[in-house]
Design an enzyme around this catalytic site. Structure first.
Site, PDB file in Angstrom:
ATOM      1  N   LYS A  76      20.359  20.848  -5.253  1.00 33.60           N
ATOM      2  CA  LYS A  76      20.598  21.958  -4.342  1.00 33.60           C
ATOM      3  C   LYS A  76      21.645  21.534  -3.312  1.00 33.60           C
ATOM      4  O   LYS A  76      21.617  20.392  -2.823  1.00 33.60           O
ATOM      5  CB  LYS A  76      19.280  22.345  -3.649  1.00 33.60           C
ATOM      6  CG  LYS A  76      19.394  23.549  -2.708  1.00 33.60           C
ATOM      7  CD  LYS A  76      18.037  23.897  -2.111  1.00 33.60           C
ATOM      8  CE  LYS A  76      18.117  25.107  -1.181  1.00 33.60           C
ATOM      9  NZ  LYS A  76      16.800  25.477  -0.614  1.00 33.60           N
ATOM     10  N   SER A 151      15.180  30.268  -1.230  1.00 33.09           N
ATOM     11  CA  SER A 151      16.599  30.033  -1.101  1.00 33.09           C
ATOM     12  C   SER A 151      17.187  29.165  -2.212  1.00 33.09           C
ATOM     13  O   SER A 151      18.400  29.068  -2.357  1.00 33.09           O
ATOM     14  CB  SER A 151      16.870  29.354   0.256  1.00 33.09           C
ATOM     15  OG  SER A 151      16.258  28.054   0.307  1.00 33.09           O
ATOM     16  N   SER A 175      10.589  28.486  -0.816  1.00 37.21           N
ATOM     17  CA  SER A 175      11.901  28.494  -1.469  1.00 37.21           C
ATOM     18  C   SER A 175      12.017  27.662  -2.735  1.00 37.21           C
ATOM     19  O   SER A 175      13.082  27.624  -3.352  1.00 37.21           O
ATOM     20  CB  SER A 175      12.982  28.063  -0.476  1.00 37.21           C
ATOM     21  OG  SER A 175      13.156  29.037   0.514  1.00 37.21           O
TER      22      SER A 175
END
Length: 490
Positions: A76, A151, A175
């Site tokens: 990420k 997210s 998330s």
């Protein structure tokens, strides 16, 4: 290749059936073929990945490799990566080249796991749909008109579409678990303090926690073990031993006590999603588990408490992005105040501005006691609710999200509705507990995840519970047909 577990990939690498360079190139080709429509990656690091893969092959040949050596992954874009852009999905950091590796990145690099690239995300991890990224929305591999969740939507979409076998993510209020549920993969958020936060760009420091996306609990166990552990550079890291999560995967579930919070099955839960969760619970009964109805009476207060505490911490953490030291700076500022205002105004997106303003307000004189302090007291009550329940049960189960993936743009102008997407996940972050999402079926032709919640530092038990379910079902083996391996990729 895409259907092999991490253990099977490791055997293939160790036996010489294929090399890490070949495996890495395979996934880089998948990214080149499919990511233009998914938008799962912000940066693809092909040259670096192949260089690491070459080193991995040398380690394997010399007999100095670990079980995960040579297996590629995606990070990420909230984890700092030395020499590679780390944007946190924001215009503010579009030009930021990190000068060091986050601890998580360094741990996995040290065992020569090639980094395929950095995945797309909601700006500064603020969002539940991955529509808040400066680089555009990520698409759900099961339906390109729908969100993958957020997210960490880029990591989830990449694993679901088989553009990467595994990926890292972060979970501040759901998330990892929510996008894992919406894309039909396995995602685990460990206990707060289990995984180092050093080098992970902060949103809300008391809530953020790094974790894993994978196809299965067995794969999750391997990666989570590799990235966990005490880190002296992180003051929130907990100094306790990291167990071998794989050794307990096959433990029997007979006598396991599963708590079902009545609050998770009340009004607001989609009826089709509820049917999937109920069917999963029935499967656990067949595996020998005992179901116990429990109550988490302060669940309804989790979202209001979270949306005071998290924005307050974000307001503080994001104050460093001012156009002075690094990141975006506006052109031709008139004076220092103009530079601050225009740099932040130009580079932060709408949702980030909304949360900064909310947090600043909550911390301001005259409102601190009324909002922030009260929210922290509610946080304690939520934590106590969980501890009372864990005196009676081994794990808690329920839905991850109240509905399946919604259409892109459907909730963009309704932040309250968007925030309610995390109604079943946020309380865990407030309490610092581990949780995971396990594929449990489909509702309205879209994936549904079962949430498994454990007491602090019981990730091994959670993974065992998830693995036994995945041995009895095949939901975790489902792949969007569009991204099933082609004849030329076999």
């Amino acid at each position: 290749m895409i259907n092999k577990s991490l253990a099977e990939l490791s055997v293939g690498l160790q036996s010489g059936k294929f090399s890490s360079v070949e495996l890495t190139q395979f996934y880089l080709d998948r990214i080149a073929s499919h990511d233009s429509e998914l938008n799962a990656f912000i940066t693809v690091t092909a040259e670096q990945a192949l260089a690491t893969a070459k080193t991995a092959d040398e380690k394997i040949a010399s007999g100095s490799a670990s079980g995960l050596t040579g297996i590629p992954l995606a990070h990420k874009d909230i984890f700092c990566t030395d020499g590679v852009k780390t944007s946190a999905g924001s215009k503010m950091l579009d030009n930021f080249i990190a000068p060091y590796n986050a601890t998580v990145v360094e741990k996995l690099k040290s065992i020569s796991m090639p980094m395929l690239g950095k995945t797309n995300m909601d700006e500064f991890a603020m969002g539940s749909s991955n529509e808040n990224s400066y680089y555009g929305a990520v698409k759900n591999p099961w339906d390109l008109d729908r969100v993958p969740g957020g997210s960490s939507g880029g990591s989830a979409a990449a694993v679901a579409a088989k553009l990467a076998p595994i990926a890292t993510g972060t979970d501040t209020g759901g998330s990892i678990r929510q996008p894992a549920s919406l894309t039909g993969i396995t995602g685990i958020k460990p206990t707060y303090g289990r995984v180092s936060r050093f080098g992970m760009i902060a949103y809300a420091s008391s809530l953020d926690q790094g974790g894993v996306f994978a196809s299965s609990a067995a794969d999750s166990a391997l990666l989570l073990e590799a990235m966990s552990g005490f880190d002296a550079k992180d003051s929130t890291s907990v100094d306790i031993p990291v167990p071998d999560f794989s050794t307990t995967l096959n433990d029997s579930l007979k006598g396991l006590k599963i708590g079902l919070p009545k609050e998770y099955f009340e009004e607001g839960l989609n009826s089709e999603v509820a049917k999937v969760i109920e069917a999963a619970i029935e499967e656990y009964k067949k595996l020998g588990a005992e179901i116990v109805e429990v109550s988490l009476p302060n669940t309804h207060l989790a979202i209001p408490a979270y949306y005071v505490i998290a924005p307050a911490e974000a307001s503080s953490n994001l104050s460093r992005f001012d156009g002075v030291r690094y990141g975006y700076r506006c052109e031709d500022p008139v004076d220092l105040t103009d530079m601050y205002m225009r740099s932040r105004g130009d580079a932060f997106g709408r949702e980030v501005k909304r949360r900064i303003m909310t947090g600043t307000y909550a911390l301001s004189a005259g409102y601190y006691d009324a909002y922030y302090l009260k929210a922290q007291k509610i946080r304690r009550l939520i934590s106590e609710d969980f501890q009372k329940v864990f005196e009676k049960v081994d794990v808690i189960m329920g839905p991850v999200a109240p509905e399946t993936a919604f259409k892109i743009g459907e909730k963009s102008d309704d932040p309250i509705s968007m925030y309610l997407s995390d109604i079943y996940t946020i309380a865990l972050n407030l309490a610092g507990l581990p949780g995971m999402s396990v594929p449990a079926g489909f509702a309205n032709n879209m994936p549904v995840g079962l949430q498994i919640i454990g007491n602090a530092f019981t990730e091994g038990k959670m993974l065992n519970v998830a693995h036994q379910y995945q041995q009895a079902t095949d939901w975790h083996k489902q792949t969007p047909s569009k991204y099933a391996v082609s004849e030329g990729e076999k």
